[in-house]
Structures are given as structure tokens and as C-alpha cells.
Design a protein around this motif. Structure first.
Motif, PDB file in Angstrom:
ATOM      1  N   LEU A  73       0.826  -1.201   0.000  1.00  0.00           N
ATOM      2  CA  LEU A  73       0.000   0.000   0.000  1.00  0.00           C
ATOM      3  C   LEU A  73       0.862   1.253   0.000  1.00  0.00           C
ATOM      4  CD1 LEU A  73      -2.688  -1.199   2.517  1.00  0.00           C
ATOM      5  CD2 LEU A  73      -3.142  -0.468   0.176  1.00  0.00           C
ATOM      6  N   ARG A  74       1.862   1.269   0.879  1.00  0.00           N
ATOM      7  CA  ARG A  74       2.756   2.437   0.960  1.00  0.00           C
ATOM      8  C   ARG A  74       3.547   2.644  -0.317  1.00  0.00           C
ATOM      9  NH1 ARG A  74       3.357   0.142   6.311  1.00  0.00           N
ATOM     10  NH2 ARG A  74       2.201   1.467   7.753  1.00  0.00           N
ATOM     11  N   GLY A  76       2.329   2.301  -3.177  1.00  0.00           N
ATOM     12  CA  GLY A  76       1.413   2.808  -4.191  1.00  0.00           C
ATOM     13  C   GLY A  76       0.866   1.761  -5.139  1.00  0.00           C
ATOM     14  N   GLU A  77       1.043   0.483  -4.813  1.00  0.00           N
ATOM     15  CA  GLU A  77       0.617  -0.588  -5.717  1.00  0.00           C
ATOM     16  C   GLU A  77      -0.866  -0.563  -6.021  1.00  0.00           C
ATOM     17  OE1 GLU A  77       0.733  -5.441  -5.839  1.00  0.00           O
ATOM     18  OE2 GLU A  77       2.261  -4.377  -4.702  1.00  0.00           O
ATOM     19  N   PHE A  78      -1.680  -0.081  -5.089  1.00  0.00           N
ATOM     20  CA  PHE A  78      -3.120  -0.081  -5.271  1.00  0.00           C
ATOM     21  C   PHE A  78      -3.682   1.317  -5.547  1.00  0.00           C
ATOM     22  CE2 PHE A  78      -1.968  -3.608  -2.507  1.00  0.00           C
ATOM     23  CZ  PHE A  78      -2.472  -4.676  -3.243  1.00  0.00           C
ATOM     24  N   SER A  79      -2.798   2.294  -5.715  1.00  0.00           N
ATOM     25  CA  SER A  79      -3.245   3.658  -5.990  1.00  0.00           C
ATOM     26  C   SER A  79      -3.641   3.805  -7.443  1.00  0.00           C
ATOM     27  CB  SER A  79      -2.122   4.657  -5.668  1.00  0.00           C
ATOM     28  OG  SER A  79      -1.817   4.595  -4.294  1.00  0.00           O
ATOM     29  N   LEU A  80      -4.733   4.525  -7.667  1.00  0.00           N
ATOM     30  CA  LEU A  80      -5.208   4.738  -9.022  1.00  0.00           C
ATOM     31  C   LEU A  80      -4.563   5.930  -9.690  1.00  0.00           C
ATOM     32  CD1 LEU A  80      -9.016   4.044  -8.513  1.00  0.00           C
ATOM     33  CD2 LEU A  80      -7.285   2.519  -9.475  1.00  0.00           C
ATOM     34  N   SER A  81      -4.082   6.874  -8.894  1.00  0.00           N
ATOM     35  CA  SER A  81      -3.477   8.086  -9.463  1.00  0.00           C
ATOM     36  C   SER A  81      -1.964   8.002  -9.374  1.00  0.00           C
ATOM     37  CB  SER A  81      -3.979   9.321  -8.718  1.00  0.00           C
ATOM     38  OG  SER A  81      -3.627   9.247  -7.368  1.00  0.00           O
ATOM     39  N   ARG A  83       1.537   9.018  -8.218  1.00  0.00           N
ATOM     40  CA  ARG A  83       2.044   9.640  -6.986  1.00  0.00           C
ATOM     41  C   ARG A  83       3.105  10.667  -7.319  1.00  0.00           C
ATOM     42  NH1 ARG A  83       2.249   5.432  -2.235  1.00  0.00           N
ATOM     43  NH2 ARG A  83       3.300   7.218  -1.381  1.00  0.00           N
TER      44      ARG A  83
END
Length: 84
Positions: A73-74, A76-81, A83
Motif C-alpha cells: 500500500l505504501r 502505491g501498488e493499489f493507488s489509481l493516481s 504519486r
């Protein structure tokens, strides 16, 4: 529990995974249109997913899977935008 099944998010990009994600995305959109808040739907979906995984793989396998999630999570593996 399926003793032959292996629980992993690695390689979860197959055709069946993409189709399932499309169904989930559609259900998410329908829930929003019905007035359900996105965070409520997301929490319910996460709870349902964990329940299904535990029913299939057992508590220990799911616990091991979730132990890796904070770092992913940290990262950014699941971030849609994107970073910054």
C-alpha cells in the motif's frame, strides 16, 4: 478450504481476474448511483473479499497475505493516481 490452492496477489492479472474486476467496478458504480457512499461500499467489499478468502484458504493463509499489504500500500501498488 482448497488444499491445492495457493493464495497470492502475484500474477493476479489474468483474464479471470480482469473479468472479476470489471464486475466489481460495475457493482461499485451502481452502488454509488444508489446513494451508497464509496467508502462504505469499499469497506463492505473488502470485508466480503476477506470472508471469501478465509472460506477458501483458511485464516492463516489470509493472515499471511495481509501481512504483506502495508508495504504494498505504501509503495502505491493499489493507488489509481500517479504519486508525486
Amino acid at each position: 478450504m482448497n488444499p491445492r490452492a495457493t493464495l497470492s496477489l502475484e500474477g493476479a492479472g489474468g483474464e479471470q481476474h480482469r473479468a472479476a474486476l470489471a464486475y466489481l467496478t460495475e457493482a461499485f458504480a451502481e452502488a454509488i448511483l444508489a446513494g451508497i457512499e464509496s467508502d462504505s461500499f469499499a469497506q463492505a467489499a473488502l470485508s466480503a473479499a476477506l470472508q471469501e478468502l478465509v472460506a477458501t484458504y483458511g485464516e492463516e493463509a489470509v493472515a499471511a497475505l495481509t501481512e504483506a499489504l502495508p508495504g504494498r500500500l505504501r509503495a502505491g501498488e493499489f493507488s489509481l493516481s500517479i504519486r508525486h
